[in-house]
Motif scaffolding. Structure first.
Motif, PDB file in Angstrom:
ATOM      1  N   MET A 215       0.834  -1.201   0.000  1.00 50.37           N
ATOM      2  CA  MET A 215       0.000   0.000   0.000  1.00 50.37           C
ATOM      3  C   MET A 215       0.871   1.254   0.000  1.00 50.37           C
ATOM      4  O   MET A 215       0.629   2.202  -0.767  1.00 50.37           O
ATOM      5  N   ILE A 216       1.901   1.267   0.829  1.00 48.12           N
ATOM      6  CA  ILE A 216       2.780   2.431   0.927  1.00 48.12           C
ATOM      7  C   ILE A 216       3.428   2.749  -0.417  1.00 48.12           C
ATOM      8  O   ILE A 216       3.565   3.917  -0.806  1.00 48.12           O
ATOM      9  N   GLU A 221      -2.674   7.663  -1.142  1.00 50.14           N
ATOM     10  CA  GLU A 221      -3.619   8.764  -1.329  1.00 50.14           C
ATOM     11  C   GLU A 221      -4.574   8.476  -2.489  1.00 50.14           C
ATOM     12  O   GLU A 221      -5.763   8.805  -2.416  1.00 50.14           O
ATOM     13  N   MET A 222      -4.057   7.864  -3.540  1.00 46.71           N
ATOM     14  CA  MET A 222      -4.920   7.490  -4.659  1.00 46.71           C
ATOM     15  C   MET A 222      -5.890   6.387  -4.253  1.00 46.71           C
ATOM     16  O   MET A 222      -7.057   6.380  -4.679  1.00 46.71           O
ATOM     17  N   GLU A 223      -5.434   5.459  -3.422  1.00 53.28           N
ATOM     18  CA  GLU A 223      -6.329   4.416  -2.924  1.00 53.28           C
ATOM     19  C   GLU A 223      -7.442   5.023  -2.062  1.00 53.28           C
ATOM     20  O   GLU A 223      -8.609   4.619  -2.157  1.00 53.28           O
ATOM     21  N   ARG A 226      -9.953   6.488  -4.330  1.00 53.25           N
ATOM     22  CA  ARG A 226     -10.817   5.450  -4.887  1.00 53.25           C
ATOM     23  C   ARG A 226     -11.978   5.150  -3.944  1.00 53.25           C
ATOM     24  O   ARG A 226     -13.126   4.975  -4.372  1.00 53.25           O
ATOM     25  N   VAL A 227     -11.672   5.049  -2.651  1.00 50.35           N
ATOM     26  CA  VAL A 227     -12.722   4.796  -1.662  1.00 50.35           C
ATOM     27  C   VAL A 227     -13.721   5.946  -1.648  1.00 50.35           C
ATOM     28  O   VAL A 227     -14.939   5.743  -1.647  1.00 50.35           O
ATOM     29  N   GLN A 228     -13.200   7.164  -1.664  1.00 47.03           N
ATOM     30  CA  GLN A 228     -14.064   8.344  -1.629  1.00 47.03           C
ATOM     31  C   GLN A 228     -14.958   8.418  -2.864  1.00 47.03           C
ATOM     32  O   GLN A 228     -16.154   8.730  -2.771  1.00 47.03           O
ATOM     33  N   THR A 235     -12.470  10.392   2.531  1.00 47.73           N
ATOM     34  CA  THR A 235     -11.570   9.323   2.962  1.00 47.73           C
ATOM     35  C   THR A 235     -10.132   9.809   2.915  1.00 47.73           C
ATOM     36  O   THR A 235      -9.704  10.439   1.938  1.00 47.73           O
ATOM     37  N   LEU A 236      -9.384   9.496   3.952  1.00 50.05           N
ATOM     38  CA  LEU A 236      -7.994   9.908   4.072  1.00 50.05           C
ATOM     39  C   LEU A 236      -7.093   8.691   4.225  1.00 50.05           C
ATOM     40  O   LEU A 236      -7.481   7.697   4.854  1.00 50.05           O
TER      41      LEU A 236
END
Length: 254
Positions: A215-216, A221-223, A226-228, A235-236
């Motif tokens: 993930m790192i 931030e892009m992930e 995607r959630v948002q 989402t942060l």
């Protein structure tokens, strides 16, 4: 070795857990892993002002600095102060897991063993254990409720039917999200799992933390974006030293 161990060993991201200040008039440190004491001072969060230390399960990246924070909370074990709260494995030991806190360090604080679905009061704060599916079978997350705020923390868990029930309606949802995209891994959530959880819980704001190496290195931030985009919920992706101020209505980030 589980996925998040690599992040802990390399310290690509700090592993000191998270701190919640001013909830029901108390300061709480949750899952103080390696570096929690040093990072507390680095980010101007005096550990001597803690009122509670909470540990979700008996993996080292969640409990390593718990005892030294307890010493800070109790002024070097000289005062009867604060609350220590944790899962069965953390507080008493369970099979191969724990205990993670010595009897000596439990002498000066109120000590609570919490299981999933159980609720206790710490002053004006209501704390409920939330269910997990993870390597430590006694592990829990925490839902904190004060009069004007509800903060839910999943800790390490894979997505399972019923997970959202523990966290539904939280103002702030904080979750361990180890892998990006649909890279499922036993005992943990990936971004796609988190999308399902956020859709069901419908928090005011969602935070991805405890990020694994993949993930790192894959633009967290892009992930989070995607959630948002998928859920419509702000989402942060947590970053080292990030502060989320919930006073005065709309959350601000620094």
């Amino acid at each position: 070795m589980v996925a998040d161990d690599f992040a802990t060993i390399t310290q690509k991201r700090m592993t000191g857990g998270l701190r919640i200040d001013g909830i029901a008039g108390m300061n709480i440190h949750i899952d103080p892993g390696p570096g929690a004491l040093v990072r507390s001072y680095q980010f101007d969060s005096d550990p001597r002002k803690l009122d509670a230390v909470m540990v979700s399960h008996s993996h080292t990246d969640h409990y390593t600095d718990a005892e030294v924070l307890i010493e800070a909370m109790t002024r070097g074990m000289t005062r009867q102060r604060g609350t220590i709260l944790g899962s069965l494995s953390v507080m008493e030991g369970y099979r191969d897991w724990g205990p993670c806190i010595s009897e000596y360090h439990m002498r000066r604080s109120r000590c609570i063993t919490l299981s999933a679905g159980e609720t206790v009061d710490i002053g004006d704060l209501e704390v409920t254990g939330t269910g997990t599916v993870h390597g430590d079978p006694t592990g829990v997350g925490f839902r904190l409720r004060a009069d004007d705020l509800s903060v839910s923390y999943t800790s390490d868990t894979e997505y399972f039917d019923g997970l959202a029930d523990y966290h539904r309606g939280a103002d702030v949802l904080i979750s361990s999200v180890i892998r990006p995209g649909d890279e499922h891994i036993r005992g943990h959530m990936c971004t796609d799992d988190f999308i399902k959880l956020v859709e069901d819980v419908k928090p005011g704001i969602a935070v991805m933390t405890h990020l694994g190496m993949k993930m790192i290195l894959n633009d967290p931030e892009m992930e989070a974006f995607r959630v948002q985009e998928a859920t419509g919920i702000r989402t942060l992706a947590a970053r080292d030293g990030m502060k989320l101020d919930l006073d005065g209505g709309s959350p601000t980030i620094s």
